[in-house]
Design a protein around this motif. Structure first.
Motif, mmCIF file in Angstrom:
data_model
loop_
_atom_site.group_PDB
_atom_site.id
_atom_site.type_symbol
_atom_site.label_atom_id
_atom_site.label_comp_id
_atom_site.label_asym_id
_atom_site.label_seq_id
_atom_site.Cartn_x
_atom_site.Cartn_y
_atom_site.Cartn_z
ATOM 1 N N UNK A 34 -2.143 2.499 -6.559
ATOM 2 C CA UNK A 34 -0.858 1.915 -6.948
ATOM 3 C C UNK A 34 -0.335 2.622 -8.189
ATOM 4 N N UNK A 35 0.555 3.564 -7.987
ATOM 5 C CA UNK A 35 1.132 4.318 -9.086
ATOM 6 C C UNK A 35 2.156 3.551 -9.883
ATOM 7 N N UNK A 36 2.414 2.298 -9.493
ATOM 8 C CA UNK A 36 3.388 1.467 -10.210
ATOM 9 C C UNK A 36 2.700 0.486 -11.165
ATOM 10 N N UNK A 37 1.378 0.508 -11.177
ATOM 11 C CA UNK A 37 0.610 -0.402 -12.016
ATOM 12 C C UNK A 37 0.147 0.306 -13.284
ATOM 13 N N UNK B 167 -0.040 4.253 -2.472
ATOM 14 C CA UNK B 167 -0.183 3.431 -1.273
ATOM 15 C C UNK B 167 0.688 2.185 -1.406
ATOM 16 N N UNK B 168 0.657 1.556 -2.576
ATOM 17 C CA UNK B 168 1.401 0.312 -2.775
ATOM 18 C C UNK B 168 2.517 0.493 -3.803
ATOM 19 N N UNK B 169 3.548 -0.312 -3.635
ATOM 20 C CA UNK B 169 4.611 -0.436 -4.638
ATOM 21 C C UNK B 169 4.940 -1.918 -4.775
ATOM 22 N N UNK C 45 3.596 1.570 1.234
ATOM 23 C CA UNK C 45 3.727 0.154 1.585
ATOM 24 C C UNK C 45 4.460 -0.553 0.455
ATOM 25 N N UNK C 46 5.557 -1.223 0.785
ATOM 26 C CA UNK C 46 6.406 -1.884 -0.205
ATOM 27 C C UNK C 46 6.059 -3.375 -0.264
ATOM 28 N N UNK C 47 5.552 -3.801 -1.417
ATOM 29 C CA UNK C 47 5.182 -5.207 -1.588
ATOM 30 C C UNK C 47 6.165 -5.972 -2.466
ATOM 31 N N UNK C 48 7.318 -5.378 -2.760
ATOM 32 C CA UNK C 48 8.321 -6.084 -3.562
ATOM 33 C C UNK C 48 8.921 -7.237 -2.758
ATOM 34 N N UNK D 297 13.501 -3.055 2.089
ATOM 35 C CA UNK D 297 12.477 -2.416 2.903
ATOM 36 C C UNK D 297 11.097 -2.999 2.702
ATOM 37 N N UNK D 298 11.029 -4.221 2.218
ATOM 38 C CA UNK D 298 9.732 -4.831 1.922
ATOM 39 C C UNK D 298 8.877 -4.971 3.182
ATOM 40 N N UNK D 299 7.597 -4.714 2.993
ATOM 41 C CA UNK D 299 6.639 -4.851 4.094
ATOM 42 C C UNK D 299 5.856 -6.161 4.024
#
Length: 419
Positions: A9-12, A38-40, A59-62, A67-69
């Motif tokens: 997770x490059x957003x963490x 992998x995750x956002x 994979x979009x977890x917002x 475009x959320x998954x």
């Protein structure tokens, strides 16, 4: 070259994220670099990447994204390709299997780098023919149980190369894992020089930073500081970070009457502005896969008093020169003695501060990136045809011999000069 990093997770916020962005930013000076997360879970990365780096997600977890998954049916089905014994397995799913494998099947980069065991398994087994595949270990071999080791031993022979953050862990992999022909190197984490001037060394503060977790043993540090206060009540301790141990530590501070001497400061980013407020850094961990905070503090000019924990501290700290190493099983009295040696000797502290600045320069991103570039170039040159399965062993062994002449282990390397 086109280079791709595959990250959880490059957003963490986390050590692997910070290390990856530091290395990617330096490599982006001469190469086309992307970080594939992998995750956002948020709109922008918590750690701002260099603008030359492309960051994308699988994979979009917002919750508020078009475009959320989050409602995707495959997200609730268990992963089959991601190793079940990997500590993050519960976060992965049939959807992550599908997205990661699709990415690797079509990746156009010259080099693809995995950044955790489960992703390295995907990388080894699912990357299309062509790219060089490199797995990174950001923890240690000893951190993985036997089930996971078995899964890694089955997949890692398909990698072209493998890196650890310390030479001690590289030796463990070479000796303890059957990876026929796969060369293993230690590549230290890059730490940029801070934008701020180094510490003046005249403040009466000890600084520590990291997760408030059991492995960091901040309870030992607090108890040690009770002994420091008894001799030098003019000195104080700041601990930066958050975690599950916070309430326990607050109670301990209160029980020992240290509420005017030990302060839990919460997380801080960037941390450099806090390091430079101190004169000594303290690390009491029972295990350090590398020791990022040690290098960060030293790059700010702080000598570090650290437990001699496996694996990183002894490769970074030259005991008595740029800091002090305390036996990992020592009690509060011994750790306090290490702190007091520097607290009570201004001249020694100044010498160690200067030595910390000099020695930590070897972790500059430019130096680490240069070694990675040599690795990439050599692996690409040494490849040749790729036979299937374990028949690749002979090719691996030939490549390892060639690389040995290019990136030979430096027998004289000591105290954190990464092999």
């Amino acid at each position: 070259m086109q280079l791709s990093f595959l990250i959880h997770n490059g957003y963490a916020i986390g050590g692997t994220v910070r290390t990856t962005y530091n290395l990617a930013a330096q490599l982006a000076e001469h190469h086309d670099v992307e970080v594939v997360s992998v995750f956002r879970h948020r709109d922008t990365p918590a750690l701002t990447p260099d603008p030359r780096i492309r960051v994308r997600h699988l994979v979009d977890l917002r919750t508020d994204s078009l475009g959320s998954d989050r409602a995707h049916p495959l997200l609730k089905r268990p992963a089959a390709d991601f190793p079940r014994a990997e500590v993050r397995y519960a976060r992965y799913s049939a959807l992550t299997d599908e997205r990661i494998n699709a990415y690797l099947a079509g990746v156009t980069s010259d080099v693809v780098i995995g950044t955790r065991p489960g992703l390295n398994v995907h990388l080894a087994r699912r990357t299309r023919p062509g790219p060089v595949r490199i797995g990174q270990e950001h923890l240690t071999l000893s951190a993985h149980d036997q089930e996971l080791r078995g899964e890694l031993e089955a997949a890692y022979p398909l990698l072209d190369g493998f890196t650890t953050t310390t030479e001690a862990d590289a030796r463990a992999y070479r000796a303890g894992m059957n990876l026929p022909g796969v060369p293993v190197w230690s590549m230290a984490n890059p730490v940029p020089a801070p934008a701020l001037p180094p510490v003046a060394g005249d403040s009466k503060w000890v600084v520590a930073a990291g997760r408030l977790a059991g492995v960091k043993r901040y309870d030992l540090l607090v108890r040690a500081f009770a002994r420091v206060r008894a001799e030098r009540p003019d000195w104080r301790l700041r601990i930066y970070g958050s975690g599950k141990q916070e309430n326990k530590l607050r109670r301990l501070i209160h029980e020992l009457g240290l509420y005017n001497h030990v302060f839990l400061m919460g997380p801080a980013h960037p941390i450099e502005a806090e390091w430079v407020k101190g004169s000594i850094a303290a690390v009491t961990s029972s295990l350090e896969s590398f020791g990022m905070t040690i290098v960060e503090a030293m790059r700010c000019g702080l000598p570090v008093v650290s437990s001699d924990a496996p694996h990183g501290p002894a490769e970074i700290i030259d005991d008595g020169v740029n800091g002090r190493l305390v036996p990992v099983d020592a009690g509060p009295e011994t750790f306090a003695a290490g702190l007091l040696q520097l607290i009570n000797d201004d001249e020694l502290r100044a010498r160690m501060s200067a030595a910390a600045l000099r020695s930590s320069a070897r972790y500059d991103p430019a130096a680490i990136a240069e070694r990675y570039e040599s690795l990439f170039t050599s692996l690409r040159a040494a490849r040749g045809p790729r036979p299937a399965g374990l028949l690749r062993g002979a090719v691996h062994r030939g490549r390892a011999r060639l690389l040995g002449s290019v990136l030979a282990p430096r027998a004289a390397v000591k105290k954190g000069r990464p092999e």
